[in-house]
Design an enzyme around this catalytic site. Structure first.
Site, mmCIF file in Angstrom:
data_model
loop_
_atom_site.group_PDB
_atom_site.id
_atom_site.type_symbol
_atom_site.label_atom_id
_atom_site.label_comp_id
_atom_site.label_asym_id
_atom_site.label_seq_id
_atom_site.Cartn_x
_atom_site.Cartn_y
_atom_site.Cartn_z
ATOM 1 N N HIS A 18 -44.496 -31.634 15.454
ATOM 2 C CA HIS A 18 -44.742 -31.666 13.966
ATOM 3 C C HIS A 18 -43.994 -32.696 13.250
ATOM 4 O O HIS A 18 -44.451 -33.098 12.472
ATOM 5 C CB HIS A 18 -44.471 -30.246 13.565
ATOM 6 C CG HIS A 18 -45.586 -29.234 13.805
ATOM 7 N ND1 HIS A 18 -45.355 -27.833 13.770
ATOM 8 C CD2 HIS A 18 -46.901 -29.442 14.406
ATOM 9 C CE1 HIS A 18 -46.540 -27.249 14.030
ATOM 10 N NE2 HIS A 18 -47.385 -27.959 14.431
ATOM 11 N N HIS A 41 -57.765 -28.218 18.581
ATOM 12 C CA HIS A 41 -57.269 -26.897 18.874
ATOM 13 C C HIS A 41 -56.265 -26.573 17.798
ATOM 14 O O HIS A 41 -55.051 -26.153 18.124
ATOM 15 C CB HIS A 41 -56.472 -26.817 20.183
ATOM 16 C CG HIS A 41 -57.296 -27.399 21.337
ATOM 17 N ND1 HIS A 41 -57.850 -28.681 21.481
ATOM 18 C CD2 HIS A 41 -57.881 -26.596 22.315
ATOM 19 C CE1 HIS A 41 -58.395 -28.722 22.581
ATOM 20 N NE2 HIS A 41 -58.647 -27.571 23.264
ATOM 21 N N GLU A 117 -61.492 -24.459 16.079
ATOM 22 C CA GLU A 117 -60.948 -23.148 16.761
ATOM 23 C C GLU A 117 -61.955 -22.375 17.411
ATOM 24 O O GLU A 117 -62.690 -21.910 16.615
ATOM 25 C CB GLU A 117 -60.057 -22.410 15.677
ATOM 26 C CG GLU A 117 -59.427 -21.311 16.260
ATOM 27 C CD GLU A 117 -58.654 -21.434 17.563
ATOM 28 O OE1 GLU A 117 -58.886 -20.653 18.613
ATOM 29 O OE2 GLU A 117 -57.845 -22.436 17.638
ATOM 30 N N ASP A 168 -54.313 -30.550 21.079
ATOM 31 C CA ASP A 168 -53.040 -29.523 21.305
ATOM 32 C C ASP A 168 -53.546 -28.437 22.010
ATOM 33 O O ASP A 168 -53.601 -27.396 21.506
ATOM 34 C CB ASP A 168 -52.546 -29.078 20.107
ATOM 35 C CG ASP A 168 -51.307 -28.425 20.259
ATOM 36 O OD1 ASP A 168 -50.733 -28.512 21.386
ATOM 37 O OD2 ASP A 168 -50.677 -27.754 19.192
#
EC number: 2.1.1.266
Length: 285
Positions: A18, A41, A117, A168
């Site tokens: 991050h 993701h 997602e 990710d």
């Protein structure tokens, strides 16, 4: 797929990726042209560190909690901590921002964000967390497949030359995940060669990554940068000792921004044997 990021939110890997994510976003918005971000993701985008899931593992205690206590003075880390505090001001003292929240926080009104997602419960939570944000499109679908559908990015008549694809994955398939990720990156680069790409990966034994990195160096990108943070010695295949980012077409001077941040993260989060790596697999042309 059984992975739930709520168990791992705010750990050392989240902190590292991050910090880098915000540095990339800041580089993108430094120019006036609109940009696009795809999070393949995405998870639910916003987490509660006081939840049963987070408390069960306690991973945030050695990640964001320690960093907030240490408060390194390096600028990229200060930027990240300010974003975490903005998230908590908006959502409560135990809130932790996932990558969709950080993208929405860092990007501008003229920019667009697509988040994918696959898990229905997580996708519904993601949609609920960003209701009303017209920049954000939530797709309940496989993120790798979305590369073909969403790239190159367009919004009406506008075509985006600049932006970020964040990959990710949960790595439930372990080393097989690398093959899927590299295939997706190869296709994405063919469809959108001007984008920046960030692939996160876990590190247990670093030597196990050598085949992956050799293949990554051959991807058709203009540059390939590797950044890694190990918080302990690379001597156990049974736990995640650190993590890395493969950064393709990285923004100008991103390596210079990440170098002091990596050193500060090693100092704040590292145990005996901690180390960092920042290396060009392919320098910028």
């Amino acid at each position: 797929m059984n992975y739930r990021h709520a168990f791992h939110a705010g750990n050392h890997a989240d902190v590292f990726k991050h910090v880098a994510l915000l540095a990339i976003c800041d580089a993108l918005v430094a120019k006036p042209a609109p940009c696009f971000a795809l999070d393949t993701h995405a998870g639910r985008g916003l987490y509660r560190l006081g939840s049963t899931a987070a408390q069960r593992t306690g991973e945030a205690e050695d990640g964001i909690a320690r960093l907030l206590a240490e408060r390194p003075r390096e600028s990229a880390i200060k930027r990240y901590l300010a974003a975490v505090e903005a998230c908590r001001a908006a959502h409560g003292a135990d809130a932790y921002p996932g990558s969709p929240w950080l993208l929405a926080h860092a990007l501008r009104e003229q920019d667009r964000i697509a988040c994918c997602e696959l898990q229905p419960v997580e996708a519904e939570a993601l949609r609920a967390n960003f209701t009303g944000d017209e920049r954000m499109a939530v797709h309940a679908r496989d993120g790798y497949a979305a590369v073909r559908a969403l790239l190159p990015p367009r919004h009406g008549a506008l075509r985006y030359a600049r932006g970020l694809v964040l990959v990710d994955p949960p790595y439930e398939a372990q080393l097989e995940e690398f093959s899927a990720a590299l295939a997706a990156l190869k296709e994405a680069l063919a469809r959108w060669p001007t984008g920046t790409y960030s692939l996160w990966y876990p590190i247990k034994l670093r030597r196990a990554l050598h085949p992956f990195l050799r293949k990554a160096a051959r991807l058709p990108a203009k540059s390939a940068l590797v950044a890694e943070l190990l918080v302990r010695a690379d001597d156990s295949p049974l736990r995640m000792n650190g993590s890395g980012l493969l950064l393709l077409n990285a923004p100008w001077k991103l390596d210079a921004a990440l170098a002091p941040a990596l050193r500060a993260l090693q100092g704040a989060l590292g145990e005996a044997g901690a180390s960092t790596r920042l290396e060009w697999l392919r320098p910028p042309e």
